[in-house]
Design a protein around this motif. Structure first.
Motif, PDB file in Angstrom:
ATOM      1  N   TYR A   6       0.826  -1.215   0.000  1.00 31.17           N
ATOM      2  CA  TYR A   6       0.000   0.000   0.000  1.00 31.17           C
ATOM      3  C   TYR A   6       0.854   1.256   0.000  1.00 31.17           C
ATOM      4  O   TYR A   6       0.349   2.346  -0.220  1.00 31.17           O
ATOM      5  N   ARG A  28      -8.130   2.410  -1.153  1.00 31.56           N
ATOM      6  CA  ARG A  28      -9.285   1.572  -1.481  1.00 31.56           C
ATOM      7  C   ARG A  28      -9.606   1.626  -2.977  1.00 31.56           C
ATOM      8  O   ARG A  28      -9.866   0.592  -3.603  1.00 31.56           O
ATOM      9  N   GLU A  29      -9.554   2.822  -3.540  1.00 30.23           N
ATOM     10  CA  GLU A  29      -9.855   2.985  -4.970  1.00 30.23           C
ATOM     11  C   GLU A  29      -8.851   2.221  -5.831  1.00 30.23           C
ATOM     12  O   GLU A  29      -9.213   1.535  -6.784  1.00 30.23           O
ATOM     13  N   LEU A  31      -6.861  -0.277  -4.856  1.00 31.32           N
ATOM     14  CA  LEU A  31      -6.795  -1.689  -4.508  1.00 31.32           C
ATOM     15  C   LEU A  31      -8.031  -2.464  -4.972  1.00 31.32           C
ATOM     16  O   LEU A  31      -7.945  -3.671  -5.230  1.00 31.32           O
ATOM     17  N   ALA A  32      -9.171  -1.805  -5.104  1.00 29.92           N
ATOM     18  CA  ALA A  32     -10.424  -2.491  -5.452  1.00 29.92           C
ATOM     19  C   ALA A  32     -10.309  -3.361  -6.701  1.00 29.92           C
ATOM     20  O   ALA A  32     -10.696  -4.541  -6.672  1.00 29.92           O
ATOM     21  N   VAL A  35      -8.156  -6.451  -5.912  1.00 30.24           N
ATOM     22  CA  VAL A  35      -8.881  -7.418  -5.090  1.00 30.24           C
ATOM     23  C   VAL A  35      -9.875  -8.191  -5.955  1.00 30.24           C
ATOM     24  O   VAL A  35      -9.984  -9.421  -5.850  1.00 30.24           O
ATOM     25  N   GLU A  36     -10.578  -7.485  -6.824  1.00 22.37           N
ATOM     26  CA  GLU A  36     -11.535  -8.149  -7.713  1.00 22.37           C
ATOM     27  C   GLU A  36     -10.820  -9.149  -8.615  1.00 22.37           C
ATOM     28  O   GLU A  36     -11.263 -10.294  -8.779  1.00 22.37           O
ATOM     29  N   LEU A  68      -9.232  -0.532   4.940  1.00 22.99           N
ATOM     30  CA  LEU A  68      -9.701  -1.530   3.978  1.00 22.99           C
ATOM     31  C   LEU A  68     -11.200  -1.779   4.066  1.00 22.99           C
ATOM     32  O   LEU A  68     -11.719  -2.713   3.438  1.00 22.99           O
ATOM     33  N   GLY A  70     -14.869  -2.181   3.490  1.00 20.86           N
ATOM     34  CA  GLY A  70     -15.591  -2.378   2.239  1.00 20.86           C
ATOM     35  C   GLY A  70     -14.886  -3.299   1.258  1.00 20.86           C
ATOM     36  O   GLY A  70     -15.510  -3.775   0.317  1.00 20.86           O
ATOM     37  N   LEU A  71     -13.604  -3.542   1.467  1.00 22.48           N
ATOM     38  CA  LEU A  71     -12.845  -4.424   0.570  1.00 22.48           C
ATOM     39  C   LEU A  71     -12.540  -5.784   1.198  1.00 22.48           C
ATOM     40  O   LEU A  71     -12.271  -6.747   0.484  1.00 22.48           O
ATOM     41  N   LEU A  76      -9.431 -10.554   0.224  1.00 19.46           N
ATOM     42  CA  LEU A  76      -8.547  -9.604   0.922  1.00 19.46           C
ATOM     43  C   LEU A  76      -8.695  -9.736   2.420  1.00 19.46           C
ATOM     44  O   LEU A  76      -9.807  -9.698   2.963  1.00 19.46           O
TER      45      LEU A  76
END
Length: 191
Positions: A6, A28-29, A31-32, A35-36, A68, A70-71, A76
């Motif tokens: 990060y 978060r933006e 990493l999203a 993660v997907e 993190l 929401g992720l 994750l």
């Protein structure tokens, strides 16, 4: 795949609360989609909080959970390292419990980065916390050597942590196994 991906390790800076919120939103933006992508391929990522001397962004379990939000999920989670917990958390065991279901990987070493055991870490309490958190993965001994200049500089290892790296691994494994059968059954495999 686990680590502190990060921020650049060794990059520290001061942040106001608003700057921290903005940095976490940016994390978060960015990493999203990673993660997907990982989730679509059955890969689990583990974010590792590092101590304040190595990064400013995520130092504690609570900061990781907040950053993190929401992720966190099947793709994750959190990768915890007893060395960093020892520096940043008031209680390593309580931090492990707060990580709870999000705990995907655990690195262990003595509070001095040497072998687990013969240090001031409360290992029985830590293993109980891992049980409480439902962690059944491996405990990976992570240490470093002063014999490799780039690693020694990056991890600030200026003295030998054991007679040899083999001794460090052997002593650490022996200590963890000495904690009893629960070390290899309810708290996961020792590797």
């Amino acid at each position: 795949m686990c680590g502190p991906f990060y921020a650049a390790t060794g990059r520290v800076w001061r942040m106001s609360a608003a700057e921290r919120d903005a940095a976490c939103a940016e994390l978060r933006e960015g990493l999203a989609p990673v993660v997907e992508h990982a989730g679509e391929r059955g890969i689990t990522l583990g974010i590792e909080p590092l101590n304040r001397y190595e990064t400013s962004l995520v130092n504690t379990v609570d900061q990781a959970l907040e950053a993190l939000d929401g992720l966190l999920g099947p793709a994750l989670g959190l990768a915890l390292d007893t060395y960093h917990l020892n520096i940043e958390e008031r209680s390593s065991a309580d931090a492990v419990r707060r990580a709870g279901e999000h705990l995907v990987h655990v690195q262990v070493c003595g509070n001095d980065r040497g072998a687990p055991g013969h240090d001031q870490t409360d290992w029985p309490a830590l293993l109980t916390a891992l049980d409480d958190a439902g962690y059944d993965g491996p405990l990976m001994i992570e240490s470093f050597t002063a014999d490799n200049a780039s690693i020694a500089t990056a991890a600030s290892i200026w003295r030998p942590l054991a007679a040899s790296q083999d001794d460090l691994a052997r002593d650490g494994l022996s200590f963890l196994r000495s904690l009893g059968d629960r070390t290899t059954t309810s708290a996961g495999a020792i590797t």
